[in-house]
Design a protein around this motif. Structure first.
Motif, PDB file in Angstrom:
ATOM      1  N   ARG A  73     -98.296 -98.502  15.711  1.00  0.00           N
ATOM      2  CA  ARG A  73     -99.045 -97.270  15.941  1.00  0.00           C
ATOM      3  C   ARG A  73     -98.728 -96.236  14.863  1.00  0.00           C
ATOM      4  N   THR A  74     -97.439 -96.127  14.520  1.00  0.00           N
ATOM      5  CA  THR A  74     -97.028 -95.227  13.439  1.00  0.00           C
ATOM      6  C   THR A  74     -96.113 -95.995  12.500  1.00  0.00           C
ATOM      7  N   TRP A  75     -96.055 -95.580  11.249  1.00  0.00           N
ATOM      8  CA  TRP A  75     -95.307 -96.322  10.241  1.00  0.00           C
ATOM      9  C   TRP A  75     -94.036 -95.609   9.785  1.00  0.00           C
ATOM     10  N   TYR A  76     -93.670 -94.510  10.416  1.00  0.00           N
ATOM     11  CA  TYR A  76     -92.426 -93.862   9.987  1.00  0.00           C
ATOM     12  C   TYR A  76     -91.731 -93.206  11.175  1.00  0.00           C
ATOM     13  N   ARG A  77     -90.413 -93.048  11.016  1.00  0.00           N
ATOM     14  CA  ARG A  77     -89.583 -92.390  12.028  1.00  0.00           C
ATOM     15  C   ARG A  77     -88.468 -91.673  11.291  1.00  0.00           C
ATOM     16  N   ASP A  78     -88.435 -90.361  11.386  1.00  0.00           N
ATOM     17  CA  ASP A  78     -87.459 -89.557  10.635  1.00  0.00           C
ATOM     18  C   ASP A  78     -87.559 -89.930   9.154  1.00  0.00           C
ATOM     19  N   ASN A  79     -86.490 -90.481   8.571  1.00  0.00           N
ATOM     20  CA  ASN A  79     -86.521 -90.825   7.142  1.00  0.00           C
ATOM     21  C   ASN A  79     -86.707 -92.319   6.900  1.00  0.00           C
ATOM     22  N   VAL A  80     -87.105 -93.055   7.940  1.00  0.00           N
ATOM     23  CA  VAL A  80     -87.362 -94.498   7.804  1.00  0.00           C
ATOM     24  C   VAL A  80     -88.870 -94.736   7.763  1.00  0.00           C
ATOM     25  N   VAL A  81     -89.340 -95.466   6.754  1.00  0.00           N
ATOM     26  CA  VAL A  81     -90.772 -95.732   6.613  1.00  0.00           C
ATOM     27  C   VAL A  81     -91.000 -97.229   6.436  1.00  0.00           C
ATOM     28  N   LEU A  82     -92.014 -97.758   7.119  1.00  0.00           N
ATOM     29  CA  LEU A  82     -92.343 -99.182   7.057  1.00  0.00           C
ATOM     30  C   LEU A  82     -93.297 -99.458   5.896  1.00  0.00           C
ATOM     31  N   ILE A  83     -93.151-100.638   5.324  1.00  0.00           N
ATOM     32  CA  ILE A  83     -93.967-101.021   4.178  1.00  0.00           C
ATOM     33  C   ILE A  83     -94.175-102.533   4.205  1.00  0.00           C
ATOM     34  N   GLY A  84     -95.326-103.003   3.715  1.00  0.00           N
ATOM     35  CA  GLY A  84     -95.581-104.442   3.662  1.00  0.00           C
ATOM     36  C   GLY A  84     -95.658-105.072   5.044  1.00  0.00           C
ATOM     37  N   ASP A  85     -95.132-106.291   5.180  1.00  0.00           N
ATOM     38  CA  ASP A  85     -95.245-107.035   6.435  1.00  0.00           C
ATOM     39  C   ASP A  85     -94.489-106.372   7.585  1.00  0.00           C
ATOM     40  N   ASP A  94     -90.455 -99.104  20.347  1.00  0.00           N
ATOM     41  CA  ASP A  94     -91.220 -98.196  21.208  1.00  0.00           C
ATOM     42  C   ASP A  94     -91.765 -97.018  20.414  1.00  0.00           C
ATOM     43  N   HIS A  95     -90.946 -96.473  19.526  1.00  0.00           N
ATOM     44  CA  HIS A  95     -91.408 -95.352  18.708  1.00  0.00           C
ATOM     45  C   HIS A  95     -92.545 -95.792  17.783  1.00  0.00           C
ATOM     46  N   PHE A  96     -92.369 -96.923  17.103  1.00  0.00           N
ATOM     47  CA  PHE A  96     -93.388 -97.392  16.159  1.00  0.00           C
ATOM     48  C   PHE A  96     -94.626 -97.920  16.880  1.00  0.00           C
ATOM     49  N   GLY A  97     -94.496 -98.228  18.152  1.00  0.00           N
ATOM     50  CA  GLY A  97     -95.621 -98.809  18.885  1.00  0.00           C
ATOM     51  C   GLY A  97     -95.934-100.205  18.395  1.00  0.00           C
ATOM     52  N   THR A  98     -94.893-100.986  18.187  1.00  0.00           N
ATOM     53  CA  THR A  98     -95.055-102.316  17.595  1.00  0.00           C
ATOM     54  C   THR A  98     -95.700-103.291  18.568  1.00  0.00           C
ATOM     55  N   GLN A  99     -96.699-103.995  18.074  1.00  0.00           N
ATOM     56  CA  GLN A  99     -97.331-105.080  18.815  1.00  0.00           C
ATOM     57  C   GLN A  99     -97.400-106.305  17.911  1.00  0.00           C
ATOM     58  N   VAL A 100     -96.935-107.441  18.432  1.00  0.00           N
ATOM     59  CA  VAL A 100     -96.981-108.698  17.682  1.00  0.00           C
ATOM     60  C   VAL A 100     -97.785-109.694  18.497  1.00  0.00           C
ATOM     61  N   THR A 101     -98.886-110.176  17.913  1.00  0.00           N
ATOM     62  CA  THR A 101     -99.782-111.106  18.600  1.00  0.00           C
ATOM     63  C   THR A 101     -99.796-112.433  17.857  1.00  0.00           C
ATOM     64  N   ALA A 102     -99.548-113.521  18.583  1.00  0.00           N
ATOM     65  CA  ALA A 102     -99.521-114.847  17.957  1.00  0.00           C
ATOM     66  C   ALA A 102    -100.906-115.457  17.923  1.00  0.00           C
ATOM     67  N   GLY A 103    -101.268-116.051  16.798  1.00  0.00           N
ATOM     68  CA  GLY A 103    -102.522-116.768  16.675  1.00  0.00           C
ATOM     69  C   GLY A 103    -102.471-118.094  17.417  1.00  0.00           C
ATOM     70  N   ARG A 104    -103.624-118.681  17.678  1.00  0.00           N
ATOM     71  CA  ARG A 104    -103.681-119.919  18.449  1.00  0.00           C
ATOM     72  C   ARG A 104    -103.326-121.139  17.610  1.00  0.00           C
ATOM     73  N   ASN A 105    -103.874-121.238  16.413  1.00  0.00           N
ATOM     74  CA  ASN A 105    -103.660-122.419  15.587  1.00  0.00           C
ATOM     75  C   ASN A 105    -102.250-122.467  15.023  1.00  0.00           C
TER      76      ASN A 105
END
Length: 400
Positions: free
Chosen positions: A260-272, A149-160
């Motif tokens: 939506r955002t890539w970090y929370r406090d001292n945690v940061v997202l990177i790559g996939d 919820d904080h990161f605003g994560t959305q995962v969308t599956a492709g059709r093929n």
């Protein structure tokens, strides 16, 4: 700082290399849940642009990567008995994913990074002593999913559906093959990644997948069917799967990850963990390494962690934008492949090369093709400009 990198993929390992190289006093540990040498996949691709940037960032690892890579300077398209060769104007490279991770891990250790294998981290509370936690734990990131919820994560599956395979057929060039079956079209592209092996990625619609019986049977059954379909491309060589042949094949739907955002406090997202781009544009490895360099630069430029992470997010998102757009357009081209299969093979191949085009989905394919024939120089300039911009955006970073 005391830095913990969660996940032992290219993003985390390369971040640890650059950070330790630029700031040797940092205390860095990489945590990887799987055993050493255990990885999925076959070969990954990158361009000469990325290789040049790797040499600028860390010459030692770049030399090892280059020495372990296969290369090509043209694309070959095949459909029925028709073939067409194009030269993209730049070299492409393939390297075994296992070999790439081995090179990066060895270089990280030489610089003083600790790597703990078979250590899974699912909660940032397990790393309470860390000043910074770099979440490079992939598409299914546990650290990200805890605070989706904080990161605003959305995962969308492709059709093929697609299947990532290996083969002992060593392709001389990057090779595409399109095959029509009684259940619809199926296609494959292959590229070499070492002197004895190539990667093959097979894709088709869910209707074709089910019609050909790939929804049932063992992996061995699937490989046998695919070897028959792509016999001309494989030239008698076998396909290799991920399992022992007894279980089902590892067919997947591509998952588009947005945050939506890539970090929370001292945690940061990177790559996939932060983002994905469709595999058909071959951008994943380059973008992961670019994230690593951008994060290192941000941390070195600003000692205040919140503002450094904000600067990293802003710059990395900007670098990602064009590649993400190209990935969406490429995926759309394949998901609507029947729009192009009624064309003669040479016309289809040219529109395949133009699949990043903003206009192509909205213009009748024949009209788009013949408009390009009438004004081929203008179309070539436009297509080249878009392709060049995509390549630069997906594989260019500037380490400091």
């Amino acid at each position: 700082m005391k830095i913990a990198c969660v996940g032992g993929g290219p993003a985390s390992l390369y971040f640890s290399i650059l950070m330790k190289r630029m700031s040797p006093s940092e205390d860095i540990t990489v945590y990887e849940r799987d055993p050493v040498g255990s990885t999925y996949g076959w070969g990954v691709t990158y361009s000469d642009r990325l290789l040049g940037n790797l040499y600028s960032a860390d010459q030692e690892s770049a030399c090892a990567i280059a020495e372990s890579s296969a290369s090509w300077n043209r694309w070959d398209h095949h459909r029925e008995d028709v073939a067409m060769t194009t030269r993209p104007g730049h070299a492409g490279y393939g390297i075994s994913r296992r070999r790439l991770l081995s090179i990066l891990a060895q270089r990280a250790r030489v610089l003083g990074v600790r790597i703990q294998y078979e250590r899974e981290i699912t909660d940032e509370g397990e790393l309470a002593e860390a000043d910074l936690i770099v979440a490079g734990d992939g598409v299914n990131s546990a650290l990200r999913n805890r605070h989706a919820d904080h990161f605003g994560t959305q995962v969308t599956a492709g059709r093929n559906v697609y299947l990532w395979l290996g083969t002992t057929r060593v392709f001389e060039f990057f090779t595409f093959a399109f095959k029509e079956t009684v259940h619809g079209w199926i296609w494959c592209y292959g590229y070499p990644y070492d002197p004895r092996h190539s990667t093959c990625v097979v894709e088709c619609s869910p209707e074709t997948w089910k019609g050909l019986g790939f929804d049932r049977g063992t992996e061995a059954d699937t490989l046998a069917r695919l070897e028959k379909i792509f016999a001309g491309m494989l030239d008698g060589h076998p396909l290799m799967g991920r399992g022992d042949g007894e279980g089902g094949a590892h067919w997947l739907n591509f998952r588009m990850v947005d945050n939506r955002t890539w970090y929370r406090d001292n945690v940061v997202l990177i790559g996939d963990a932060a983002h994905t781009t469709h595999y058909s544009i071959g951008a994943g490895t380059g973008l992961a390494l670019g994230d690593a360099a951008t994060l290192v630069n941000a941390l070195l430029e600003d000692p205040r962690l919140p503002s450094a992470l904000a600067a990293y997010e802003k710059e990395a998102k900007a670098a990602l934008r064009t590649a993400r757009l190209a990935g969406r357009r490429s995926a759309r081209w394949y998901e609507n492949i029947r729009r192009y299969t009624g064309l003669p093979p040479e016309q289809m191949f040219k529109l395949h090369r133009a699949r990043y085009s903003l206009l192509l989905p909205y213009v009748p394919p024949r009209l788009y093709y013949w408009a390009g024939r009438v004004n081929e120089k203008s179309l070539a300039r436009a297509t080249g400009w878009v392709s060049g911009k995509v390549a630069r955006a997906r594989e260019t970073f500037t380490p400091q």
